[in-house]
Design a protein around this motif. Structure first.
Motif, mmCIF file in Angstrom:
data_model
loop_
_atom_site.group_PDB
_atom_site.id
_atom_site.type_symbol
_atom_site.label_atom_id
_atom_site.label_comp_id
_atom_site.label_asym_id
_atom_site.label_seq_id
_atom_site.Cartn_x
_atom_site.Cartn_y
_atom_site.Cartn_z
ATOM 1 N N UNK A 170 0.830 -1.206 0.000
ATOM 2 C CA UNK A 170 0.000 0.000 0.000
ATOM 3 C C UNK A 170 0.866 1.258 0.000
ATOM 4 N N UNK A 171 1.862 1.312 0.887
ATOM 5 C CA UNK A 171 2.681 2.515 1.019
ATOM 6 C C UNK A 171 3.614 2.728 -0.167
ATOM 7 N N UNK A 172 3.877 1.651 -0.901
ATOM 8 C CA UNK A 172 4.704 1.778 -2.108
ATOM 9 C C UNK A 172 3.848 1.863 -3.368
ATOM 10 N N UNK A 173 2.504 2.007 -3.134
ATOM 11 C CA UNK A 173 1.558 2.185 -4.238
ATOM 12 C C UNK A 173 1.626 1.044 -5.251
ATOM 13 N N UNK A 174 1.735 -0.173 -4.720
ATOM 14 C CA UNK A 174 1.796 -1.364 -5.559
ATOM 15 C C UNK A 174 0.422 -2.050 -5.601
ATOM 16 N N UNK A 175 0.124 -2.767 -6.677
ATOM 17 C CA UNK A 175 -1.158 -3.480 -6.766
ATOM 18 C C UNK A 175 -1.287 -4.536 -5.657
ATOM 19 N N UNK A 176 -2.443 -4.618 -5.046
ATOM 20 C CA UNK A 176 -2.674 -5.632 -4.002
ATOM 21 C C UNK A 176 -4.181 -5.828 -3.794
ATOM 22 N N UNK A 177 -4.536 -6.981 -3.206
ATOM 23 C CA UNK A 177 -5.951 -7.312 -2.975
ATOM 24 C C UNK A 177 -6.393 -6.788 -1.606
ATOM 25 N N UNK A 178 -6.441 -5.484 -1.487
ATOM 26 C CA UNK A 178 -6.846 -4.851 -0.230
ATOM 27 C C UNK A 178 -7.955 -3.862 -0.557
ATOM 28 N N UNK A 179 -8.982 -3.860 0.272
ATOM 29 C CA UNK A 179 -10.125 -2.982 0.014
ATOM 30 C C UNK A 179 -9.709 -1.512 0.074
ATOM 31 N N UNK A 180 -10.517 -0.688 -0.576
ATOM 32 C CA UNK A 180 -10.243 0.748 -0.595
ATOM 33 C C UNK A 180 -10.255 1.316 0.823
ATOM 34 N N UNK A 181 -11.196 0.829 1.645
ATOM 35 C CA UNK A 181 -11.307 1.325 3.020
ATOM 36 C C UNK A 181 -10.068 0.972 3.836
ATOM 37 N N UNK A 182 -9.593 -0.278 3.707
ATOM 38 C CA UNK A 182 -8.411 -0.711 4.455
ATOM 39 C C UNK A 182 -7.151 0.028 3.972
ATOM 40 N N UNK A 183 -7.079 0.253 2.653
ATOM 41 C CA UNK A 183 -5.940 0.993 2.083
ATOM 42 C C UNK A 183 -5.878 2.408 2.684
ATOM 43 N N UNK A 184 -7.042 3.052 2.737
ATOM 44 C CA UNK A 184 -7.111 4.415 3.299
ATOM 45 C C UNK A 184 -6.751 4.419 4.773
ATOM 46 N N UNK A 185 -7.160 3.374 5.486
ATOM 47 C CA UNK A 185 -6.841 3.260 6.920
ATOM 48 C C UNK A 185 -5.329 3.138 7.129
ATOM 49 N N UNK A 186 -4.670 2.314 6.315
ATOM 50 C CA UNK A 186 -3.214 2.121 6.425
ATOM 51 C C UNK A 186 -2.481 3.443 6.160
ATOM 52 N N UNK A 187 -2.912 4.158 5.121
ATOM 53 C CA UNK A 187 -2.264 5.434 4.772
ATOM 54 C C UNK A 187 -2.483 6.451 5.892
ATOM 55 N N UNK A 188 -3.693 6.453 6.473
ATOM 56 C CA UNK A 188 -4.010 7.379 7.558
ATOM 57 C C UNK A 188 -3.146 7.101 8.784
ATOM 58 N N UNK A 189 -2.973 5.822 9.136
ATOM 59 C CA UNK A 189 -2.134 5.438 10.286
ATOM 60 C C UNK A 189 -0.680 5.867 10.045
ATOM 61 N N UNK A 190 -0.195 5.633 8.821
ATOM 62 C CA UNK A 190 1.186 5.982 8.498
ATOM 63 C C UNK A 190 1.426 7.485 8.620
ATOM 64 N N UNK A 191 0.472 8.289 8.116
ATOM 65 C CA UNK A 191 0.608 9.747 8.178
ATOM 66 C C UNK A 191 0.536 10.247 9.613
ATOM 67 N N UNK A 192 -0.407 9.696 10.353
ATOM 68 C CA UNK A 192 -0.573 10.106 11.749
ATOM 69 C C UNK A 192 0.651 9.756 12.590
ATOM 70 N N UNK A 193 1.313 8.661 12.227
ATOM 71 C CA UNK A 193 2.496 8.217 12.971
ATOM 72 C C UNK A 193 3.790 8.854 12.467
ATOM 73 N N UNK A 194 3.666 9.734 11.430
ATOM 74 C CA UNK A 194 4.852 10.343 10.802
ATOM 75 C C UNK A 194 5.848 9.278 10.320
ATOM 76 N N UNK A 195 5.310 8.272 9.670
ATOM 77 C CA UNK A 195 6.159 7.185 9.163
ATOM 78 C C UNK A 195 7.098 7.683 8.070
ATOM 79 N N UNK A 196 8.353 7.309 8.183
ATOM 80 C CA UNK A 196 9.361 7.621 7.173
ATOM 81 C C UNK A 196 9.952 6.306 6.682
ATOM 82 N N UNK A 197 9.914 6.048 5.359
ATOM 83 C CA UNK A 197 10.433 4.772 4.852
ATOM 84 C C UNK A 197 11.934 4.655 5.015
#
Length: 338
Positions: free
Chosen positions: A24-51
């Motif tokens: 999800x964070x590398x914007x790669x194709x995967x079998x994950x729902x739109x809602x779950x994808x948005x949740x993962x991105x939201x958690x990463x942003x809120x946590x100030x995740x840096x790759x």
């Protein structure tokens, strides 16, 4: 101390696998729902995740880092070239690692080995003066590189690789022809270092212009230089013992030394001696005496070099040799004798 945010910690919060988070964070194709994808991105942003870029490069084999090997950052031409290349890199999200070699063959070899071992995606290489005394070895080293590279400004004859540079013989020919058109026949030449292609070709252009106009080449008018300030200063001192009316200086750094010698000894430019130079990088810094010079458009050179390397990063394997045409810029350092 705050705990470091990792893919594992994001996966735990989102109740998914680590690989799912990575995709999800590398914007790669995967079998994950739109809602779950948005949740993962939201958690990463809120946590100030840096790759972790190093870890990512190990997986993707792409570091988004390019290397530049340059012989003399004090030389205004090379500092401007560095800035131009870096600017092009930034536009595409690349970082640039820069190594200054002080024109040393051994430093060139070390820099090439170091940057390639650091897993940079590609290299821009401006060879040092000493490397031209070890052509066979430097060619072997470059031929064995396993990453794309481009030789910039200083080329290698009889070597199959990507190269981009200005036509040095043509530029010098234009400069000396201009002096001849203005009535000069006693023209001194401050050469660049032996063995370096740029230097050899600029001297060849000097000789070509004289021969074409039936002017005898006077060895006393020719002095060796080193492409540096002090070389120009000392060469001008030697030339002042000759009955010349003009000097062709093989680069602007030596021209700066030449001018300072003349100014210190109260020799008027251009009334007593005319000067014509090569590079056209001094105009921003000189007041009063602006030097007529051969211009190598540095932004164009930087862009051509970047585009050439970028093509190879995109798996274009065809080697190209690009020769650009310099332009003579007229200023006020040449006295018209007729």
């Amino acid at each position: 101390m705050s705990q470091k945010v990792t893919l594992k910690s994001i996966a735990k919060k989102a109740n998914v696998s680590i690989s799912a988070v990575s995709l999800v964070l590398n914007n790669k194709p995967c079998r994950i729902s739109k809602e779950k994808r948005e949740e993962i991105i939201k958690i990463a942003k809120k946590s100030n995740y840096r790759p972790n870029l190093i870890a990512r490069s190990l997986v993707t084999n792409i570091s988004k880092i390019l290397g530049l090997i340059v012989p003399d950052l004090e030389n205004l031409f090379f500092s401007s070239l560095t800035k131009g290349i870096e600017s092009n890199c930034k536009k595409d999200g690349y970082s640039l690692m820069i190594i200054n070699t002080n024109d040393s063959y051994h430093e060139d070899c070390k820099a090439i080995s170091l940057l390639s071992s650091r897993k940079v995606d590609g290299l821009f290489i401006v060879l040092g003066q000493e490397s031209y005394r070890h052509k066979k070895k430097i060619k072997e080293l470059l031929a064995n590189l396993n990453i794309p590279f481009v030789l910039v400004d200083r080329n290698l004859d009889n070597f199959e690789c990507n190269q981009v540079f200005y036509d040095n013989e043509l530029g010098a020919y234009k400069a000396v022809s201009y002096l001849i058109q203005n009535g000069h026949s006693k023209i001194g030449c401050i050469k660049g270092p032996d063995k370096v292609n740029n230097s050899i070709l600029r001297f060849k252009g000097y000789c070509h212009a004289l021969k074409e106009n039936n002017i005898k080449i006077n060895k006393k008018y020719i002095v060796d230089g080193d492409f540096r300030y002090l070389g120009g200063f000392n060469a001008t001192k030697a030339l002042m013992n000759e009955d010349i009316t003009a000097i062709f200086v093989s680069n602007d750094m030596m021209a700066l030394g030449c001018m300072n010698y003349l100014i210190q000894h109260k020799i008027s430019i251009p009334k007593e001696i005319s000067i014509i130079s090569y590079d056209n990088v001094l105009y921003r810094y000189l007041l009063g005496n602006e030097i007529t010079s051969v211009a190598q458009d540095i932004p164009v050179l930087a862009k051509k070099a970047y585009d050439l390397l970028k093509e190879n990063l995109n798996n274009v394997t065809k080697n190209q040799i690009i020769s650009l045409s310099p332009v003579l810029i007229e200023k006020n350092s040449v006295q018209k004798l007729r």
